[in-house]
Structures are given as C-alpha cells and as structure tokens.
Write an enzyme that holds these catalytic residues in place. Sequence first.
Site: not given
Ligand code: GLV
Length: 329
Positions: A238, A267, A285
């Site tokens: 993250r 983001e 991401h």
């Molecule tokens: C993506 O970032 C997830 O947590 O699945």
Amino acid sequence: MKPSVLITKRVYPEAVELLRERYEVDYEATDDGLSAEQLVERLRGKQAVMSQLTDKFNREVIARLEGLKIIANVAVGYDNVDVAAATEAGILVSNTPDVLTDSTADLAFALLLATARRIVEGHAFVHSGRWKKWAIDLMVGLDVHHKTLGIIGFGRIGQAVGRRARGFSMRVLYHDAVRAPAEVERELGAEAADFETLLAESDFVSLHVPLTASTRHLIGPGELRRMKRTAILVNTSRGPVVDEAALAEALHQGVIAGAGLDVFEREPEVHPGLLNLPQAVLAPHIGSATIETRRKMCLMAAENVLAAIEGRRPPNLVNPELWERRARG
Ligand code: GLV
C-alpha cells in the site's frame, strides 16, 4: 421481497450474474465509485455490499448503515474499511486472499527486474528511435541473480516473492512480527532478520505488509538512509507504507538507486518528484491485475455475499470473531 445488494463499481460480469440470480442488485457499473454520502444513501435497506479498495468505509459511514450484513471487499487488503467499527456495528467484512498471491508476487518481481535492468528506459529509448549503436555500457543496470533480497512482511505474498527469488539464486532475508515456520524457511532458504539488518544488507527491499497504524511510513528518510546506495525499493503493498516525498528526495539525491512502485500514497496522484525519473518504474496499482485473478477475486467476493445473506459463514472473513460470537449466542 428479495434481499438487495449494492455493487459499488464495475466488476467482472460473472459476479454480477451470480448475485442477480438470487437478489436485487443495485449495480454502479462505472469506475467512478461512490462518495460517502452516496454509499450511505444507496445502502439503505440493503443486506450486502461488494466494495473495492477505493470505497472508504470509515467509522462515520459505518455508523450510518442499518441492517447491512457484510462488506465484501474485492481485494486482499482492507485498510479502506474500519474493521473494528464494522465489528462493533455487527457487520461482517471479507476480503479475497490466496487467489491473487502469485499474480501479485509476479508483479513485484517484474518491477524488481524492470528497475534493476532498466527495461522501461530501454523500451522508451528504442521506441523513440534514439538507438543508433550498440555500446559497451549502453543501459547497463544491476545484477539481480545472487544478490540479497529483503522481504518485509512474510505472509502469503512475501513468501511467494521469496519463492521466485530462489530461481534467481538470491539470498533471501525476511522481517516479520511472526517467525515463519522452519519448513518455510528451509524451503525458501529464507533467513529471519531484524529490520535494521535487513535494510543494511539487502540489494532489493520488497514490501508486503498490510497498511495499519504501525506500518504507515514504515519506510521514511531514516530507513532509506540505512539502505545501500545501490539498493532498489519495491512496493506492491500500500502506498502509505512509504513516505513518498522522502522516497522522491532519496532518489533525486542518490541515497538509493531505484524504486519499482505499484502503489502510491494518494492514488491516483503520484508525487511529482517521482515522475519522469528514469530510476522510478511506476505502475498503476496492478498487482493482481490479470484477467484470471481479477475474475476470481470478483467471484470470491460474490460468494462471500451469498454466504452472509444465506446465514452461512463467509469463507474469507477478516472479522471472524463476530461470527464466532454470534455462533456462541
Ligand atoms: C489490491 O491492492 C488488493 O489488496 O487486493
């Protein structure tokens, strides 16, 4: 009256169909997402919500929800949901683990390789027509094989990254609050290390921790300074786990050599200091973004919704204590 479910954003159609076979489905079939106000409004009278990591279920939102049985997040991470508040409010919360482990580990390794071997820079160079001759030091990068990889957070995804590193004959260090079972350490040839040692000895540092109060800005200016000047940081966890401004500064100053990033603090905003920096390889991401995996994640979240509405234990609960408390009566 049929139970009613909200899907907050576009998902794979199979999951929508599965839910539509049994329930009234209010499907926000866009990529825009819903504001806190819209979430509360659209969840009136509904039993379940299939949410995504951009939906913010904070304490204030949760306090305004009535009769909701489950928040089924289409993601393994669930820092977008205040789980303690949901548990207090009697709302189950589920995620989508396992199905995305290997895809996310692949992406972490892809970023590691792309950064070390300057693949994105090379690609842009060739496409631009600027490649005129072969030269002995054209786009020279850093070796990956036989180097040291430090994995911070040695859960499912961290271990899967370690498994890949074995194929590159790497030394694998890991740091986690919990020591991995001896057979996992043996299989992966992984050594537990304290945080400082891992930072100081690793050529590549890959982050695989969930975002919590204690992991926010886990990597800041001090940690970056403790890393080797030739080190590369990889983040597929993250964004807020890394102090992005400090990282941009460190890359500009040559404190570390590069970064492969799939996640960002705000983001889809990216710190301007990271943009147009050749040693920062940036992805939007996409850790779990393969057709197969994203489809599975959507179906998994739908299965969690089905279970919660039908009074069965959802398979991927992140607050199982709520279920167990209810079972005990
Ligand atoms: C993506 O970032 C997830 O947590 O699945």
